[in-house]
Design a protein around this motif. Sequence first.
Motif, PDB file in Angstrom:
ATOM      1  N   GLU A 195      60.552  24.584  -4.140  1.00 20.67           N
ATOM      2  CA  GLU A 195      60.847  25.987  -3.827  1.00 20.67           C
ATOM      3  C   GLU A 195      60.793  26.229  -2.329  1.00 20.67           C
ATOM      4  O   GLU A 195      61.622  26.957  -1.764  1.00 20.67           O
ATOM      5  N   ILE A 196      59.799  25.634  -1.667  1.00 21.79           N
ATOM      6  CA  ILE A 196      59.658  25.794  -0.218  1.00 21.79           C
ATOM      7  C   ILE A 196      60.859  25.187   0.507  1.00 21.79           C
ATOM      8  O   ILE A 196      61.429  25.790   1.430  1.00 21.79           O
ATOM      9  N   VAL A 197      61.254  23.973   0.068  1.00 20.08           N
ATOM     10  CA  VAL A 197      62.414  23.305   0.670  1.00 20.08           C
ATOM     11  C   VAL A 197      63.676  24.129   0.457  1.00 20.08           C
ATOM     12  O   VAL A 197      64.503  24.298   1.362  1.00 20.08           O
ATOM     13  N   LYS A 198      63.840  24.667  -0.748  1.00 20.07           N
ATOM     14  CA  LYS A 198      65.020  25.486  -1.067  1.00 20.07           C
ATOM     15  C   LYS A 198      65.043  26.756  -0.234  1.00 20.07           C
ATOM     16  O   LYS A 198      66.103  27.200   0.246  1.00 20.07           O
ATOM     17  N   HIS A 199      63.866  27.380  -0.023  1.00 20.14           N
ATOM     18  CA  HIS A 199      63.775  28.599   0.779  1.00 20.14           C
ATOM     19  C   HIS A 199      64.131  28.318   2.235  1.00 20.14           C
ATOM     20  O   HIS A 199      64.771  29.142   2.911  1.00 20.14           O
ATOM     21  N   GLY A 200      63.734  27.144   2.727  1.00 19.02           N
ATOM     22  CA  GLY A 200      64.009  26.770   4.099  1.00 19.02           C
ATOM     23  C   GLY A 200      62.942  27.228   5.069  1.00 19.02           C
ATOM     24  O   GLY A 200      62.263  28.235   4.830  1.00 19.02           O
ATOM     25  N   PHE A 201      62.749  26.474   6.147  1.00 19.21           N
ATOM     26  CA  PHE A 201      61.757  26.823   7.167  1.00 19.21           C
ATOM     27  C   PHE A 201      62.122  26.143   8.469  1.00 19.21           C
ATOM     28  O   PHE A 201      62.917  25.179   8.489  1.00 19.21           O
ATOM     29  N   THR A 202      61.598  26.665   9.553  1.00 15.29           N
ATOM     30  CA  THR A 202      61.841  26.076  10.869  1.00 15.29           C
ATOM     31  C   THR A 202      60.573  25.378  11.353  1.00 15.29           C
ATOM     32  O   THR A 202      59.462  25.755  11.004  1.00 15.29           O
ATOM     33  N   ILE A 203      60.769  24.364  12.157  1.00 17.33           N
ATOM     34  CA  ILE A 203      59.644  23.617  12.729  1.00 17.33           C
ATOM     35  C   ILE A 203      59.503  24.019  14.188  1.00 17.33           C
ATOM     36  O   ILE A 203      60.421  23.804  14.995  1.00 17.33           O
ATOM     37  N   GLN A 204      58.420  24.651  14.492  1.00 21.04           N
ATOM     38  CA  GLN A 204      58.171  25.144  15.849  1.00 21.04           C
ATOM     39  C   GLN A 204      56.692  24.994  16.178  1.00 21.04           C
ATOM     40  O   GLN A 204      55.830  25.200  15.332  1.00 21.04           O
ATOM     41  N   GLU A 205      56.415  24.605  17.422  1.00 17.81           N
ATOM     42  CA  GLU A 205      55.029  24.469  17.853  1.00 17.81           C
ATOM     43  C   GLU A 205      54.311  25.806  17.700  1.00 17.81           C
ATOM     44  O   GLU A 205      54.866  26.860  18.034  1.00 17.81           O
ATOM     45  N   GLN A 206      53.109  25.764  17.195  1.00 16.59           N
ATOM     46  CA  GLN A 206      52.345  26.977  16.957  1.00 16.59           C
ATOM     47  C   GLN A 206      51.070  26.977  17.793  1.00 16.59           C
ATOM     48  O   GLN A 206      50.464  25.935  18.029  1.00 16.59           O
ATOM     49  N   ALA A 207      50.684  28.155  18.226  1.00 12.64           N
ATOM     50  CA  ALA A 207      49.449  28.301  19.001  1.00 12.64           C
ATOM     51  C   ALA A 207      48.317  28.704  18.071  1.00 12.64           C
ATOM     52  O   ALA A 207      48.484  29.559  17.199  1.00 12.64           O
ATOM     53  N   THR A 208      47.182  28.070  18.251  1.00 12.26           N
ATOM     54  CA  THR A 208      45.997  28.428  17.453  1.00 12.26           C
ATOM     55  C   THR A 208      44.952  29.139  18.287  1.00 12.26           C
ATOM     56  O   THR A 208      43.952  29.611  17.774  1.00 12.26           O
ATOM     57  N   GLN A 209      45.222  29.225  19.620  1.00 12.20           N
ATOM     58  CA  GLN A 209      44.256  29.867  20.508  1.00 12.20           C
ATOM     59  C   GLN A 209      44.999  30.549  21.656  1.00 12.20           C
ATOM     60  O   GLN A 209      45.926  29.991  22.246  1.00 12.20           O
ATOM     61  N   LEU A 210      44.629  31.789  21.934  1.00  9.45           N
ATOM     62  CA  LEU A 210      45.217  32.546  23.033  1.00  9.45           C
ATOM     63  C   LEU A 210      44.317  32.391  24.255  1.00  9.45           C
ATOM     64  O   LEU A 210      43.151  32.754  24.236  1.00  9.45           O
ATOM     65  N   THR A 211      44.885  31.819  25.341  1.00  7.32           N
ATOM     66  CA  THR A 211      44.083  31.542  26.522  1.00  7.32           C
ATOM     67  C   THR A 211      44.342  32.572  27.621  1.00  7.32           C
ATOM     68  O   THR A 211      45.319  33.330  27.591  1.00  7.32           O
TER      69      THR A 211
END
Length: 513
Positions: free
Chosen positions: A202-218
């Motif tokens: 279902e996730i593959v069918k829905h589709g998604f983008t691969i992008q670097e994500q931030a886990t901390q705001l500096t």
Amino acid sequence: MSEDIEKTINELHIYEKKLLKELETNPDATPEEIAENTGMDIKSVMSAAGSLASKDIIDVDKEVQETYSLTEDGLHYANHGLPERKILDVLSKKHQIHMKDLSNETGIDKKEANIALGWLRRKDWAQIDKGVVNITDFGMEFSDKLGTDEKVLEHLKANAEGVKLFTDELRDGFLKLTGRKNILNVQKETSHSFTILPKGEEIVKHGFTIQEQATQLTHQHLKDGEWKNLQYRPYDINAEAPIIFAGKKHPLRVIIDEIREIFLNMGFSEDKGDYVESAFWNFDSLFQPQDHAAREMQDTFYLKNPLTCDLPDADLVKLTAETHENGGGTGSTGWQYDWSEDIARQSVLRTHTTGISTKHLYDFEPPIKMFSVGRVFRRETFDYKHLPEFHQVEGLVCDEGISFQNLLGTLKEFYKKLGFEVRFRPAYFPYTYLSTETEIYLEEKESWIELGGAGMFRPEVLKPLGIDKPALAFGLGIERLAMIRYDVSDIRMLYKSDIKWLRELKLDDGVKL
């Protein structure tokens, strides 16, 4: 459903998305191939796979392949034969060999011969009767053909690179060899494969983008304005956090520290004393006769090393002896017996902390406010309420004008700080008069429980020490208090180191002022 899928996608780590994207295009990709195609290391691939599997997005199948080869000893047996085969070769000609001639007849050493005899009996190739090894009919049958384990040795010798599987015919021989030491090498090779589950599809069918994500705001993100372009990975605030068992004090230590702080807040100073003490300070200084039952071997630990202790000042010893024998100048008649210095010199593990009080009275001038907290030792039988080693608390006050009324007031204040309502009833102790036992009220049990003893030191205790002022003393057992505080019915629980109980027990180390 779409909202749930989007929420799941948003919570995926970038490594999880990369792995899932690879499986979308190449369902049969191995972890190594995924690592090469995505630039991830193999550890990150397996971590992402485990995380996806925990979310029911993919299934991770683990397969362990074992490869078997011969050790150096195994190759020796393959070339020269198993030790039981060497014995069988001789038995097939002579039919029997005496045990004492086994090494000479077969050329194998004694240690190897003992192992070989065990396998001869297990394979039913020979039997031993009255020190003689006799070949069996089954052994004669195998004198000119190989056993299954010998066939496995031949097979592995011919396949030096190793064998992964054995035929059904050789399976029995393989099992026999695994029961022997240092014949087979086993090399394990683990492989993993991944399968996308319905939720993953279902996730593959829905589709998604691969992008670097931030886990901390500096601070730098804010300063450069880069925060506007960052994609932030959402956090699941409902996710279960791991249970952390932080270090904490032992329940007994909590109570000891609480009692110590109460005494210090009440203006007392602390004395500790020694575990090993002379019978003089432990018994005689407290006007306890030398034939008292508490001094018996079944009640007190007497030491062999040191066998004796030095006695204090000769004048103190003389006054103590006179007090025991005839009362000295106390107005008492004493115990009317011949006091012995040899008995007073005996070494004991202290049976109470009250001896610390008499020693303190001798060493220091009044006014005195002293307390002690320490271990004491008695020859008790282990049961739910007795231990041969436990803790005792002692309080001492000595000054001009001290009375029994001061004793009761001090006890009320002390137990109030421990959080208990208290009452008193008359009691007898050999070294105090007047004497009382302290009872505390337990609301949950709706009953009064005795917790400690107290009293005014007798003249027979004070006069030999050179004290001409009244002194009050009181004490209690810490383990008994701990059992009440922590609702423990068996005193041994306090020393079992039950990690589950210690972790779950809620401790209140605040002093009740």
